[in-house]
Scaffold this active site. Structure first.
Site, PDB file in Angstrom:
ATOM      1  N   HIS A  56      49.791 -11.341  23.522  1.00  0.00           N
ATOM      2  CA  HIS A  56      51.083 -11.992  23.742  1.00  0.00           C
ATOM      3  C   HIS A  56      51.350 -12.953  22.586  1.00  0.00           C
ATOM      4  O   HIS A  56      50.407 -13.476  21.966  1.00  0.00           O
ATOM      5  CB  HIS A  56      51.075 -12.784  25.052  1.00  0.00           C
ATOM      6  CG  HIS A  56      50.951 -11.930  26.260  1.00  0.00           C
ATOM      7  ND1 HIS A  56      51.139 -12.423  27.528  1.00  0.00           N
ATOM      8  CD2 HIS A  56      50.658 -10.606  26.419  1.00  0.00           C
ATOM      9  CE1 HIS A  56      50.969 -11.458  28.419  1.00  0.00           C
ATOM     10  NE2 HIS A  56      50.672 -10.354  27.769  1.00  0.00           N
ATOM     11  N   GLU A  58      52.277 -16.054  22.434  1.00  0.00           N
ATOM     12  CA  GLU A  58      51.670 -17.374  22.582  1.00  0.00           C
ATOM     13  C   GLU A  58      50.181 -17.337  22.275  1.00  0.00           C
ATOM     14  O   GLU A  58      49.645 -18.192  21.582  1.00  0.00           O
ATOM     15  CB  GLU A  58      51.857 -17.907  24.008  1.00  0.00           C
ATOM     16  CG  GLU A  58      53.283 -17.950  24.497  1.00  0.00           C
ATOM     17  CD  GLU A  58      53.658 -16.741  25.336  1.00  0.00           C
ATOM     18  OE1 GLU A  58      53.572 -15.602  24.836  1.00  0.00           O
ATOM     19  OE2 GLU A  58      54.047 -16.939  26.500  1.00  0.00           O
ATOM     20  N   CYS A  85      53.375 -16.396  31.018  1.00  0.00           N
ATOM     21  CA  CYS A  85      52.639 -15.831  32.142  1.00  0.00           C
ATOM     22  C   CYS A  85      51.441 -16.736  32.450  1.00  0.00           C
ATOM     23  O   CYS A  85      51.200 -17.724  31.750  1.00  0.00           O
ATOM     24  CB  CYS A  85      52.155 -14.416  31.788  1.00  0.00           C
ATOM     25  SG  CYS A  85      50.858 -14.391  30.526  1.00  0.00           S
TER      26      CYS A  85
END
Length: 151
Positions: A56, A58, A85
């Site tokens: 992801h 991030e 998430c």
């Protein structure tokens, strides 16, 4: 320039990263990490490219910072086009991120207010400042358009 204008400026950079992801057939989520008003790193989702469901935007940014001199991100602001998430939010707690700014809410998997708010959970010893829904319509449209094109 006001804080809100700064947030919009940096979110536009995260949106640019999300557009790169879409062009690479990745889910269009982009992020930039800012310190002292300067972008120090940028990323977008790369789960297909890296054959890694954990890639992801991030996480890739935090991974980059872990190999640099930054151990904790207390002085940093993360701009991401979609609400994080659980994996990413947990990582932001452990890396002691100073501020999180996100665009679109994620009603299915977002844990910074949508499904749950892990960043406010009193069980943890760090709670980043959160600014939500900056350029939300643009961030949401990127995701909607991407998934419509897949149907």
């Amino acid at each position: 320039m006001t804080a809100f204008a700064n947030h919009e400026t940096f979110m536009r950079e995260a949106i640019s990263e999300a557009k790169l992801a879409a062009a690479e057939n990745e889910v269009p989520i982009g992020a930039v990490l800012v310190c002292d008003g300067v972008i120090v790193a940028r990323e977008h989702n790369r789960t297909k490219q890296l054959h890694n469901p954990l890639a992801h935007a991030e996480k890739l940014l935090v991974d980059k910072m872990c190999v640099s001199e930054a151990v904790f991100l207390t002085d940093y602001t993360l701009y991401v086009s979609l609400e994080p998430c659980l994996m990413c939010a947990g990582m932001l707690i452990w890396s002691r991120l100073g501020t999180l700014v996100f665009g679109a809410k994620d009603p299915k998997a977002g844990v910074v207010g949508s499904v749950y708010n892990v960043l406010k959970d009193k069980s943890f010893n760090h709670h980043p400042t959160v600014v939500a829904q900056v350029l939300e319509a643009e961030c949401s449209a990127l995701l909607s358009d991407f998934f419509k094109s897949k149907r």
